[in-house]
Design a protein around this motif. Structure first.
Motif, PDB file in Angstrom:
ATOM      1  N   ILE A 118       0.844  -1.189   0.000  1.00 37.23           N
ATOM      2  CA  ILE A 118       0.000   0.000   0.000  1.00 37.23           C
ATOM      3  C   ILE A 118       0.884   1.246   0.000  1.00 37.23           C
ATOM      4  O   ILE A 118       2.028   1.226   0.456  1.00 37.23           O
ATOM      5  N   ASP A 119       0.325   2.328  -0.539  1.00 36.01           N
ATOM      6  CA  ASP A 119       1.058   3.593  -0.621  1.00 36.01           C
ATOM      7  C   ASP A 119       0.714   4.537   0.520  1.00 36.01           C
ATOM      8  O   ASP A 119       1.466   5.475   0.791  1.00 36.01           O
ATOM      9  N   ALA A 120      -0.427   4.320   1.164  1.00 33.99           N
ATOM     10  CA  ALA A 120      -0.850   5.183   2.265  1.00 33.99           C
ATOM     11  C   ALA A 120      -1.902   4.447   3.081  1.00 33.99           C
ATOM     12  O   ALA A 120      -2.509   3.474   2.617  1.00 33.99           O
ATOM     13  N   LEU A 121      -2.106   4.925   4.303  1.00 34.61           N
ATOM     14  CA  LEU A 121      -3.102   4.330   5.192  1.00 34.61           C
ATOM     15  C   LEU A 121      -4.119   5.390   5.612  1.00 34.61           C
ATOM     16  O   LEU A 121      -3.766   6.546   5.862  1.00 34.61           O
ATOM     17  N   ILE A 122      -5.382   4.969   5.699  1.00 39.41           N
ATOM     18  CA  ILE A 122      -6.428   5.771   6.311  1.00 39.41           C
ATOM     19  C   ILE A 122      -6.797   5.075   7.610  1.00 39.41           C
ATOM     20  O   ILE A 122      -7.055   3.867   7.625  1.00 39.41           O
ATOM     21  N   LEU A 123      -6.805   5.823   8.710  1.00 39.61           N
ATOM     22  CA  LEU A 123      -7.089   5.230  10.013  1.00 39.61           C
ATOM     23  C   LEU A 123      -8.307   5.902  10.634  1.00 39.61           C
ATOM     24  O   LEU A 123      -8.455   7.124  10.580  1.00 39.61           O
ATOM     25  N   GLY A 140       7.851   7.571   8.815  1.00 42.19           N
ATOM     26  CA  GLY A 140       7.701   8.473   7.688  1.00 42.19           C
ATOM     27  C   GLY A 140       6.722   7.964   6.645  1.00 42.19           C
ATOM     28  O   GLY A 140       6.844   8.294   5.458  1.00 42.19           O
ATOM     29  N   PHE A 141       5.735   7.170   7.080  1.00 43.49           N
ATOM     30  CA  PHE A 141       4.769   6.588   6.150  1.00 43.49           C
ATOM     31  C   PHE A 141       3.568   7.518   5.987  1.00 43.49           C
ATOM     32  O   PHE A 141       3.113   8.150   6.943  1.00 43.49           O
ATOM     33  N   ARG A 142       3.028   7.593   4.773  1.00 45.57           N
ATOM     34  CA  ARG A 142       1.880   8.465   4.513  1.00 45.57           C
ATOM     35  C   ARG A 142       0.631   7.918   5.203  1.00 45.57           C
ATOM     36  O   ARG A 142       0.293   6.744   5.065  1.00 45.57           O
ATOM     37  N   PHE A 143      -0.090   8.797   5.912  1.00 45.76           N
ATOM     38  CA  PHE A 143      -1.349   8.369   6.500  1.00 45.76           C
ATOM     39  C   PHE A 143      -2.275   9.566   6.682  1.00 45.76           C
ATOM     40  O   PHE A 143      -1.846  10.712   6.784  1.00 45.76           O
ATOM     41  N   LEU A 308      -5.204  11.663  -2.418  1.00 45.49           N
ATOM     42  CA  LEU A 308      -4.490  11.916  -3.677  1.00 45.49           C
ATOM     43  C   LEU A 308      -3.447  13.017  -3.493  1.00 45.49           C
ATOM     44  O   LEU A 308      -2.332  12.928  -4.032  1.00 45.49           O
ATOM     45  N   GLN A 309      -3.776  14.032  -2.724  1.00 47.14           N
ATOM     46  CA  GLN A 309      -2.802  15.088  -2.445  1.00 47.14           C
ATOM     47  C   GLN A 309      -1.645  14.549  -1.619  1.00 47.14           C
ATOM     48  O   GLN A 309      -0.489  14.921  -1.830  1.00 47.14           O
ATOM     49  N   LEU A 310      -1.953  13.671  -0.684  1.00 45.39           N
ATOM     50  CA  LEU A 310      -0.913  13.061   0.138  1.00 45.39           C
ATOM     51  C   LEU A 310       0.039  12.247  -0.723  1.00 45.39           C
ATOM     52  O   LEU A 310       1.263  12.291  -0.540  1.00 45.39           O
ATOM     53  N   LEU A 311      -0.505  11.512  -1.692  1.00 43.96           N
ATOM     54  CA  LEU A 311       0.318  10.720  -2.594  1.00 43.96           C
ATOM     55  C   LEU A 311       1.150  11.593  -3.517  1.00 43.96           C
ATOM     56  O   LEU A 311       2.179  11.152  -4.036  1.00 43.96           O
ATOM     57  N   ASP A 312       0.692  12.826  -3.735  1.00 44.96           N
ATOM     58  CA  ASP A 312       1.459  13.789  -4.540  1.00 44.96           C
ATOM     59  C   ASP A 312       2.447  14.575  -3.691  1.00 44.96           C
ATOM     60  O   ASP A 312       2.999  15.589  -4.132  1.00 44.96           O
ATOM     61  N   ASP A 313       2.641  14.108  -2.447  1.00 48.58           N
ATOM     62  CA  ASP A 313       3.633  14.684  -1.527  1.00 48.58           C
ATOM     63  C   ASP A 313       3.299  16.099  -1.058  1.00 48.58           C
ATOM     64  O   ASP A 313       4.195  16.893  -0.733  1.00 48.58           O
ATOM     65  N   VAL A 314       2.009  16.442  -0.998  1.00 53.93           N
ATOM     66  CA  VAL A 314       1.611  17.672  -0.327  1.00 53.93           C
ATOM     67  C   VAL A 314       1.924  17.508   1.155  1.00 53.93           C
ATOM     68  O   VAL A 314       1.642  16.454   1.738  1.00 53.93           O
ATOM     69  N   PRO A 315       2.532  18.506   1.814  1.00 53.99           N
ATOM     70  CA  PRO A 315       2.878  18.365   3.236  1.00 53.99           C
ATOM     71  C   PRO A 315       1.660  18.004   4.086  1.00 53.99           C
ATOM     72  O   PRO A 315       0.589  18.612   3.922  1.00 53.99           O
TER      73      PRO A 315
END
Length: 334
Positions: A118-123, A140-143, A308-315
């Motif tokens: 997975i590329d990111a997690l929603i919790l 440092g994982f996207r969530f 989608l913004q998180l996957l595009d590396d938006v802070p």
């Protein structure tokens, strides 16, 4: 259909076709459009394993959900998940539902981080002090969280002002001259549950009304619990003048008990305020006062947009959304 066939038809190299279909930005827009149109016409789908090797992305997002919680059966969550899945699918991203068992939470997270699946997690159902989120920040994982927690660094979250919702309901009751209020709340320790309870208490304190612990229940979030507790209050000589519930299931249980006692409407009615309102399939057809949040479709769309913004590396600190609830009253309570 292979990349080679597409390349031969368009008179391009296999490398150019591959890079265009895998999202590389060194292919001219016009050329990319030709390639995508030809691939779509042929029904071509990239090989997921090969694409993962080239882009480093799994094109999948996980949603970690407590399996012991009843909300997956709640229409609020089911419609939200449906919209979220549809929006992510438009970008060729899969939504994976991952059970979050009470035991072994850290082991599951570690496996997910290491697998690259997975590329990111929603919790969901965040805690004030949430070890899951702390571990994700350390790695440092996207969530993205549905709800808030206390973390050392900024993170992406979407939430409602849960404190404000129950505060609005309790304040309205107090303004009507009803100081003896019953509160039906969940016994979970999630942040939103605690915030809703505190909103109720703070309204009482602000208006100098008594905080009667005998009228503040912490129960499993089920219809049965709401029904039984409401009946217990009704059996007392001094029943609550109004009842506020922190979720739909407790609210429906309370509504059924009040309806059976002929206290849901009429001169002897006990006003009922339900967070999120009664379920769409409720057997109670009498309207109740409702603490309203955004629609299920709206929140699903917003979560997808933020992911989608998180996957595009938006802070992550730039991805924080707080919505305000509103109080919708029946004609009897206005």
């Amino acid at each position: 259909m292979s990349l080679k066939a597409i390349a031969a038809t368009l008179g391009l190299s296999v490398t150019t076709v591959s890079r265009a279909l895998n999202g590389y930005d060194d292919v001219a827009a016009v050329t990319r459009k030709r390639i995508e149109d030809e691939a779509n016409a042929r029904g071509y789908r990239p090989n997921d394993a090969a694409r993962r090797l080239k882009t480093g992305r799994a094109n999948a997002v996980g949603l970690l959900f407590p399996i012991s919680h009843a909300s997956l059966n709640d229409s609020y969550y089911s419609q939200m998940l449906l919209m979220l899945d549809q929006r992510l699918a438009q970008h060729d991203i899969d939504l994976l539902l991952l059970p979050d068992k009470p035991q072994g939470q850290q082991r599951k997270l570690i496996r997910m981080l290491r697998s690259g699946a997975i590329d990111a997690l929603i919790l969901t159902h965040t805690l004030p002090q949430d070890a899951r989120l702390q571990r994700l920040q350390q790695k440092g994982f996207r969530f993205l969280t549905l709800g808030r927690s206390e973390l050392p660094l900024p993170y992406a979250w979407i939430d409602y002002d849960n404190h404000a919702g129950t505060f609005l309901a309790a304040e309205h009751c107090l303004q009507q001259g009803w100081p003896r209020l019953g509160y039906l709340g969940s016994n979970e320790t999630a942040t939103y549950v605690l915030d809703r309870r505190q909103g109720f208490i703070d309204a009482l304190i602000r208006h100098q009304a008594p905080v009667d612990q005998s009228l503040m229940a912490a129960l499993p979030a089920t219809r049965r619990s709401g029904y039984q507790q409401t009946n217990a209050w009704l059996a007392q000589g001094d029943a609550p003048q109004a009842i506020i519930t922190d979720c739909s299931t407790l609210g429906e249980g309370a509504a059924i008990a009040l309806q059976q006692a002929a206290r849901l409407k009429g001169a002897q009615a006990i006003p009922l305020y339900v967070y999120d309102g009664l379920p769409p399939d409720s057997i109670v057809d009498q309207p109740v006062n409702t603490i309203l949040q955004s629609s299920q479709q709206h929140i699903g769309e917003r979560i997808a947009e933020m992911v989608l913004q998180l996957l595009d590396d938006v802070p992550p600190g730039d991805l924080q959304t707080l919505w305000q609830p509103v109080l919708r009253l029946t004609s009897d309570a206005q």
